[in-house]
Design a protein around this motif. Structure first.
Motif, PDB file in Angstrom:
ATOM      1  N   GLN A 249      61.102 -46.409 -45.497  1.00  0.00           N
ATOM      2  CA  GLN A 249      60.483 -47.704 -45.788  1.00  0.00           C
ATOM      3  C   GLN A 249      59.568 -48.137 -44.644  1.00  0.00           C
ATOM      4  O   GLN A 249      58.492 -48.713 -44.876  1.00  0.00           O
ATOM      5  N   GLN A 250      59.962 -47.832 -43.420  1.00  0.00           N
ATOM      6  CA  GLN A 250      59.109 -48.150 -42.272  1.00  0.00           C
ATOM      7  C   GLN A 250      57.796 -47.382 -42.351  1.00  0.00           C
ATOM      8  O   GLN A 250      56.728 -47.935 -42.081  1.00  0.00           O
ATOM      9  N   MET A 251      57.866 -46.100 -42.722  1.00  0.00           N
ATOM     10  CA  MET A 251      56.655 -45.292 -42.845  1.00  0.00           C
ATOM     11  C   MET A 251      55.727 -45.855 -43.925  1.00  0.00           C
ATOM     12  O   MET A 251      54.520 -45.955 -43.728  1.00  0.00           O
ATOM     13  N   ILE A 252      56.301 -46.222 -45.069  1.00  0.00           N
ATOM     14  CA  ILE A 252      55.501 -46.764 -46.170  1.00  0.00           C
ATOM     15  C   ILE A 252      54.872 -48.098 -45.761  1.00  0.00           C
ATOM     16  O   ILE A 252      53.693 -48.356 -46.032  1.00  0.00           O
ATOM     17  N   ASP A 253      55.661 -48.949 -45.101  1.00  0.00           N
ATOM     18  CA  ASP A 253      55.145 -50.261 -44.666  1.00  0.00           C
ATOM     19  C   ASP A 253      53.974 -50.095 -43.699  1.00  0.00           C
ATOM     20  O   ASP A 253      52.960 -50.791 -43.814  1.00  0.00           O
ATOM     21  N   LEU A 254      54.125 -49.175 -42.737  1.00  0.00           N
ATOM     22  CA  LEU A 254      53.056 -48.975 -41.756  1.00  0.00           C
ATOM     23  C   LEU A 254      51.818 -48.375 -42.421  1.00  0.00           C
ATOM     24  O   LEU A 254      50.682 -48.755 -42.111  1.00  0.00           O
ATOM     25  N   LEU A 255      52.017 -47.439 -43.350  1.00  0.00           N
ATOM     26  CA  LEU A 255      50.890 -46.869 -44.102  1.00  0.00           C
ATOM     27  C   LEU A 255      50.127 -47.964 -44.824  1.00  0.00           C
ATOM     28  O   LEU A 255      48.883 -47.992 -44.803  1.00  0.00           O
ATOM     29  N   ASN A 256      50.847 -48.888 -45.457  1.00  0.00           N
ATOM     30  CA  ASN A 256      50.192 -49.977 -46.184  1.00  0.00           C
ATOM     31  C   ASN A 256      49.439 -50.911 -45.242  1.00  0.00           C
ATOM     32  O   ASN A 256      48.372 -51.434 -45.587  1.00  0.00           O
ATOM     33  N   LYS A 257      49.974 -51.114 -44.038  1.00  0.00           N
ATOM     34  CA  LYS A 257      49.273 -51.944 -43.055  1.00  0.00           C
ATOM     35  C   LYS A 257      47.975 -51.274 -42.610  1.00  0.00           C
ATOM     36  O   LYS A 257      46.943 -51.933 -42.454  1.00  0.00           O
ATOM     37  N   PHE A 258      48.038 -49.955 -42.396  1.00  0.00           N
ATOM     38  CA  PHE A 258      46.817 -49.217 -42.037  1.00  0.00           C
ATOM     39  C   PHE A 258      45.783 -49.314 -43.151  1.00  0.00           C
ATOM     40  O   PHE A 258      44.596 -49.487 -42.903  1.00  0.00           O
ATOM     41  N   LYS A 259      46.242 -49.192 -44.399  1.00  0.00           N
ATOM     42  CA  LYS A 259      45.325 -49.286 -45.543  1.00  0.00           C
ATOM     43  C   LYS A 259      44.689 -50.661 -45.608  1.00  0.00           C
ATOM     44  O   LYS A 259      43.500 -50.801 -45.900  1.00  0.00           O
ATOM     45  N   GLN A 260      45.502 -51.695 -45.343  1.00  0.00           N
ATOM     46  CA  GLN A 260      44.987 -53.061 -45.392  1.00  0.00           C
ATOM     47  C   GLN A 260      43.891 -53.271 -44.352  1.00  0.00           C
ATOM     48  O   GLN A 260      42.844 -53.857 -44.641  1.00  0.00           O
ATOM     49  N   VAL A 261      44.120 -52.773 -43.146  1.00  0.00           N
ATOM     50  CA  VAL A 261      43.119 -52.907 -42.079  1.00  0.00           C
ATOM     51  C   VAL A 261      41.841 -52.144 -42.435  1.00  0.00           C
ATOM     52  O   VAL A 261      40.734 -52.587 -42.134  1.00  0.00           O
ATOM     53  N   ALA A 262      42.012 -50.986 -43.103  1.00  0.00           N
ATOM     54  CA  ALA A 262      40.853 -50.168 -43.472  1.00  0.00           C
ATOM     55  C   ALA A 262      40.157 -50.666 -44.733  1.00  0.00           C
ATOM     56  O   ALA A 262      39.144 -50.095 -45.156  1.00  0.00           O
ATOM     57  N   GLY A 263      40.704 -51.725 -45.359  1.00  0.00           N
ATOM     58  CA  GLY A 263      40.080 -52.274 -46.563  1.00  0.00           C
ATOM     59  C   GLY A 263      40.399 -51.495 -47.818  1.00  0.00           C
ATOM     60  O   GLY A 263      39.709 -51.628 -48.840  1.00  0.00           O
ATOM     61  N   MET A 264      41.457 -50.676 -47.788  1.00  0.00           N
ATOM     62  CA  MET A 264      41.855 -49.898 -48.960  1.00  0.00           C
ATOM     63  C   MET A 264      42.855 -50.670 -49.801  1.00  0.00           C
ATOM     64  O   MET A 264      43.570 -51.545 -49.307  1.00  0.00           O
ATOM     65  N   GLU A 265      42.921 -50.304 -51.070  1.00  0.00           N
ATOM     66  CA  GLU A 265      43.892 -50.907 -51.970  1.00  0.00           C
ATOM     67  C   GLU A 265      45.279 -50.370 -51.636  1.00  0.00           C
ATOM     68  O   GLU A 265      45.465 -49.172 -51.438  1.00  0.00           O
ATOM     69  N   ILE A 266      46.273 -51.269 -51.605  1.00  0.00           N
ATOM     70  CA  ILE A 266      47.644 -50.860 -51.337  1.00  0.00           C
ATOM     71  C   ILE A 266      48.279 -50.437 -52.659  1.00  0.00           C
ATOM     72  O   ILE A 266      48.320 -51.199 -53.616  1.00  0.00           O
ATOM     73  N   THR A 267      48.769 -49.195 -52.709  1.00  0.00           N
ATOM     74  CA  THR A 267      49.333 -48.654 -53.939  1.00  0.00           C
ATOM     75  C   THR A 267      50.766 -48.199 -53.707  1.00  0.00           C
ATOM     76  O   THR A 267      51.221 -48.109 -52.569  1.00  0.00           O
ATOM     77  N   ASN A 268      51.476 -47.917 -54.783  1.00  0.00           N
ATOM     78  CA  ASN A 268      52.827 -47.391 -54.690  1.00  0.00           C
ATOM     79  C   ASN A 268      52.759 -45.909 -54.332  1.00  0.00           C
ATOM     80  O   ASN A 268      52.127 -45.131 -55.033  1.00  0.00           O
ATOM     81  N   VAL A 269      53.399 -45.537 -53.252  1.00  0.00           N
ATOM     82  CA  VAL A 269      53.302 -44.159 -52.757  1.00  0.00           C
ATOM     83  C   VAL A 269      53.759 -43.144 -53.799  1.00  0.00           C
ATOM     84  O   VAL A 269      53.177 -42.077 -53.940  1.00  0.00           O
TER      85      VAL A 269
END
Length: 643
Positions: free
Chosen positions: A233-253
């Motif tokens: 869950q920590q990995m998924i949360d951090l991935l989503n934060k990186f996506k948010q900063v990069a302007g990407m859509e957050i999706t279900n892994v």
């Protein structure tokens, strides 16, 4: 050796039957060929994840050094004894283990490798141990290898023994960033700065990188058969934060395919690589050529240019001009391919976006002009709006800076109005999140003014001043400037007397500043030890790990060891080693090890408080890093002449 999993996550390190020793020439050839294959495949892997790059290149270099030995063994005409055959089998298994580890560090999840960095380092040590044992088991005289190769093997054995003894190679700044990201519940702009720094440190700041990372994490989730474990869950949360900063859509892994949206109904269809925009990795609707000769989607490359870039997004070369020309030939090929494969291009809907951007730029230019207005209310409203516009949008931060907002904002940091000061320092904090703005803000002389607000501003202004200093201190030159400008004493005061939010901003800023050796002495002189001790006493504040991390930095300074090495503190460390959280135990053990390595009296004091049995328990059930630190402490205890 513990087992693991394949793919983007853990490594399989199986134990095979150690007593099996092939004797026929064919079986000997097979062992030799497997060793050569492992080394050759490693040589072709290329680059490695930044978090393990040093270890990877060191291991590859040692593996290549074995080639002359293997070549000489392959040319032997005499039979190989069972003892040497067993050693060769063990060497083969060690090389296969090394290949799996290096493959993980070449293509595995970057977040996993950063999050579980200590575990991966331990696995490098395990590989070195296996190689060392296998080489020690070879009777080189019996094998009849040349003196030159024999010397090379002996040198390698020495290097492997050193590698096994090597202690903490952890990137402490990266570890602290990870800790802060996972320990904070509130979304603060300073946290975005940490996330941006993390993304750059582990190379996860482009759309392409993040898409590959999503696949790697998905593989880990599928292999472990669960998405509920804390580490996943920590990995998924951090991935989503990186996506948010990069302007990407957050999706279900797990649920969403890692393919362009328009391919949702045609997953088997493969789009030709040359039809994809290098920036978005989406099929191009309106391909254009830029000065470097590369082709991009018009909208994507225009956004790149609008963000003040003057280089080619693909080749990074500086462009002679920013003109773009339609690539009609490619556009026709794309349309023909779509028609042939019954593929429908997504509709273009960018007219509203371009109008919005133009209107927004006009609004920002107007607001920047109003910052210098002679009317107080006009200034106050303008700085308030700039604060809001710069809060969460990376493009706005660049645009606001490009429109010349930083100089007048810095001037407002000295304005005799508390509300303007609060808005101005928060706007500066928001703008400082952009890497290029950090230097501009410091060059305009903002740091002394921010420190002044930190000393005498409102509660919110002081908190945001601390956060701004943290953000600016990511540049090493700004760490020095903040220290020389007496920024550390008011941060220590905020740590001692501030609100919970103020304490959190102060502790992260002080950690960053204490990475500089001179600032450690300044922090000690400013009385940082007492408020850090208070954080250890007030566990409910949730800043124990941060306090221990700063104390670990201070323990590397002679004056720091003198200040923190009191009996009451040693007792507190032992208490955390005994009954703290897993992370508490890890940090407390690291601090005690640093103190004890420089002064055995600290070890003696800890033994009097019963640390020995807790260290034994930690070697059996602590985190990977805690186990390493506990083992190192136990070795220190056994070697001490005074105990």
């Amino acid at each position: 050796m513990e087992g693991g999993r394949r793919g983007g996550g853990e490594i399989i390190m199986e134990e095979e039957n150690e007593n099996f020793a092939p004797s026929s020439p064919q079986e000997i050839d097979n062992v030799i060929q497997e060793m050569l294959s492992a080394i050759e495949s490693v040589a072709q892997l290329g680059d490695y994840r930044r978090t393990q790059k040093k270890e990877c290149y060191g291991l590859v270099r040692r593996m290549k050094l074995l080639l002359p030995l293997i070549d000489e063994i392959r040319e032997l005409d005499t039979p190989i004894s069972e003892t040497n055959m067993t050693a060769l089998c063990n060497l083969k298994k060690a090389l296969v283990m090394a290949k799996k580890l290096l493959k993980l560090c070449n293509e595995g999840s970057k977040i996993y490798l950063a999050l579980d960095m200590e575990t991966v380092i331990i696995r490098f040590h395990a590989v070195c141990e296996k190689l060392s044992v296998a080489l020690d088991g070879l009777d080189l005289d019996e094998l009849g290898v040349s003196d030159e190769v024999k010397e090379q093997v002996e040198l390698m054995c020495l290097q492997l023994r050193r590698a096994k003894r090597r202690t903490d190679t952890q990137d402490i700044e990266l570890a602290m960033d990870m800790m802060v990201v996972f320990s904070k519940n509130e979304d603060r702009n300073a946290d975005i700065a940490i996330i941006e720094r993390l993304a750059k440190k582990i190379n996860l700041h482009t759309t392409e990188d993040l898409k590959y990372e999503t696949i790697a994490i998905r593989n880990i989730v599928k292999e472990r058969g669960s998405q509920s474990s804390e580490s996943i869950q920590q990995m998924i949360d951090l991935l989503n934060k990186f996506k948010q900063v990069a302007g990407m859509e957050i999706t279900n892994v797990l649920d969403d395919p890692i393919v362009p949206k328009m391919l949702g109904k045609s997953l088997s269809l493969v789009i030709p690589h040359e039809f994809l925009c290098p920036i978005t990795l989406e099929i191009m609707r309106d391909p254009v050529i830029i000065a470097s000769g590369q082709t991009f989607e018009r909208e994507s490359v225009q956004k790149w240019f609008d963000s003040n870039h003057r280089t080619c997004p693909k080749t990074r070369q500086t462009l002679a001009h920013l003109s773009i020309a339609p690539n009609y030939a490619l556009k026709n090929l794309i349309f023909q391919w779509c028609e042939k494969n019954n593929f429908k291009l997504p509709k273009k809907d960018d007219s509203a976006t371009s109008e919005c951007t133009a209107e927004q730029k006009e609004e920002i230019v107007s607001l920047v002009e109003k910052l210098s207005s002679s009317k107080l209310e006009v200034q106050k409203e303008a700085v308030r709006k700039i604060r809001l516009l710069s809060k969460e949008n990376p493009e706005n931060r660049i645009l606001i800076a490009d429109c010349g907002a930083i100089p007048p904002l810095v001037q407002l940091l000295s304005y005799p109005d508390s509300k303007i000061l609060e808005h101005a320092v928060t706007a500066v904090l928001n703008l400082s999140i952009d890497e290029s703005n950090k230097r501009l803000i410091a060059q305009q002389g903002a740091i002394p003014a921010i420190i002044e607000i930190l000393q005498s501003g409102s509660t919110e202004a002081r908190e945001n001043s601390a956060a701004a200093l943290f953000s600016l201190s990511m540049l090493d030159e700004n760490k020095i400037t903040i220290g020389l400008s007496d920024g550390i004493p008011p941060l220590v005061d905020l740590l001692q007397n501030g609100t919970i939010r103020g304490k959190k901003d102060a502790v992260t800023a002080l950690f960053n500043l204490s990475l500089n050796q001179s600032n450690k002495a300044r922090a000690i002189d400013a009385g940082i030890v007492l408020p850090l001790m208070n954080l250890l006493e007030e566990r409910n504040l949730g800043m124990v790990d941060e306090a221990l991390s700063i104390l670990l930095l201070l323990a590397t300074h002679p004056e720091g060891r003198h200040k923190i090495g009191q009996l009451s503190f040693i007792e507190t460390l032992v208490e955390y080693i005994r009954e703290g959280t897993p992370k508490n135990k890890e940090c407390a053990t690291a601090v005690l090890l640093e103190l004890g390595a420089n002064n055995s009296s600290f070890i003696l004091a800890a033994l009097q408080y019963g640390v020995y049995e807790h260290l034994i328990q930690l070697t059996e059930g602590g985190t990977s890093r805690a186990q390493r630190k506990a083992n190192a402490l136990l070795q220190l205890i056994s070697k001490s002449e005074h105990l």
